[in-house]
Design a protein around this motif. Structure first.
Motif, mmCIF file in Angstrom:
data_model
loop_
_atom_site.group_PDB
_atom_site.id
_atom_site.type_symbol
_atom_site.label_atom_id
_atom_site.label_comp_id
_atom_site.label_asym_id
_atom_site.label_seq_id
_atom_site.Cartn_x
_atom_site.Cartn_y
_atom_site.Cartn_z
ATOM 1 N N ARG A 23 0.841 -1.205 0.000
ATOM 2 C CA ARG A 23 0.000 0.000 0.000
ATOM 3 C C ARG A 23 0.870 1.248 0.000
ATOM 4 O O ARG A 23 0.608 2.192 -0.738
ATOM 5 C CB ARG A 23 -0.948 0.001 1.200
ATOM 6 N N ASN A 24 1.931 1.243 0.828
ATOM 7 C CA ASN A 24 2.821 2.410 0.896
ATOM 8 C C ASN A 24 3.509 2.678 -0.436
ATOM 9 O O ASN A 24 3.566 3.822 -0.895
ATOM 10 C CB ASN A 24 3.871 2.226 1.999
ATOM 11 N N ALA A 26 2.516 1.673 -3.422
ATOM 12 C CA ALA A 26 1.488 2.058 -4.391
ATOM 13 C C ALA A 26 1.124 3.538 -4.224
ATOM 14 O O ALA A 26 0.994 4.275 -5.206
ATOM 15 C CB ALA A 26 0.249 1.181 -4.229
ATOM 16 N N LYS A 27 0.993 3.962 -2.971
ATOM 17 C CA LYS A 27 0.649 5.358 -2.677
ATOM 18 C C LYS A 27 1.769 6.279 -3.158
ATOM 19 O O LYS A 27 1.517 7.292 -3.809
ATOM 20 C CB LYS A 27 0.424 5.514 -1.175
ATOM 21 N N THR A 33 -6.855 5.315 -4.709
ATOM 22 C CA THR A 33 -7.279 4.427 -3.631
ATOM 23 C C THR A 33 -7.845 3.103 -4.143
ATOM 24 O O THR A 33 -7.639 2.064 -3.526
ATOM 25 C CB THR A 33 -8.321 5.104 -2.712
ATOM 26 N N GLN A 36 -4.897 1.045 -5.161
ATOM 27 C CA GLN A 36 -4.188 0.654 -3.932
ATOM 28 C C GLN A 36 -4.884 -0.545 -3.294
ATOM 29 O O GLN A 36 -4.232 -1.485 -2.847
ATOM 30 C CB GLN A 36 -4.155 1.806 -2.926
ATOM 31 N N THR A 40 -3.245 -4.214 -2.703
ATOM 32 C CA THR A 40 -3.115 -4.814 -1.366
ATOM 33 C C THR A 40 -3.909 -6.118 -1.270
ATOM 34 O O THR A 40 -3.483 -7.053 -0.590
ATOM 35 C CB THR A 40 -3.543 -3.852 -0.231
#
Length: 133
Positions: A23-24, A26-27, A33, A36, A40
Motif C-alpha cells: 500500500r505504501n 502504491a501510494k 485508492t 491501492q 493490497t
C-alpha cells in the motif's frame, strides 16, 4: 527507497506487513485508492497462499517502468510443494483451503499482468504487475 522491497512470509503478521508495504509503495507511486486496494488485496492473497501452502516464502514489491509507464510488480516466491495443476488453480471457484476460491484467478483479474511458474517439489514463483494509468 530502492526499487525493490521484501517481506519474508513466516507468520500471519507477515501478511499484514506485506500488505502495508504494498500500500505504501502504491501510494508513493501515485496509485489512486481503488488501485491501492486492488494491489493490497492481490498481495494479501499471494502472501496468504505462501503462508497456508508453503509454510514460508517471500513477497517482493518492485517499482518498475517500461516505455515511459510506471508501475508496481509483486513477486511471490516460495520453496513449497509446488502446484501440480496450474490450470485447475486458475479456475474460478477452485479452492483447496475452503476459502472463497477467488485466489489466483482473483489476483489475475485485479492486476494488469500475471505470470505463474511452479515446479512440484521445488516451489512457486508468481509475478503480477499493475501499471499506473
Amino acid at each position: 527507497m530502492d526499487n525493490q522491497s521484501c517481506v519474508k512470509i513466516v507468520t500471519e503478521w507477515d501478511i499484514v506487513a506485506a500488505r502495508q508495504l504494498g500500500r505504501n509503495v502504491a501510494k508513493e507511486l501515485g496509485f489512486g485508492t481503488v488501485d491501492q486496494a486492488r494491489i493490497t488485496t492481490a498481495i494479501s492473497e499471494l502472501a496468504r497462499n505462501i503462508y497456508l501452502y508453503a509454510g514460508q516464502g517471500e513477497m517482493r514489491i518492485e517499482r518498475i517502468s517500461d516505455l515511459g509507464k510506471n508501475g508496481l510488480k509483486i513477486i511471490a516466491i516460495d520453496n513449497g510443494p509446488g502446484i501440480p495443476d496450474i490450470r485447475k488453480v486458475m479456475e474460478d471457484g477452485f479452492s483447496t483451503s475452503g476459502g472463497l476460491g477467488a485466489g489466483l484467478p482473483g489476483v489475475k483479474r485485479l492486476m494488469d499482468e500475471f505470470d505463474i511458474t511452479s515446479i512440484v517439489g521445488e516451489g512457486t514463483d508468481i509475478q503480477a504487475v499493475k501499471w499506473l494509468r
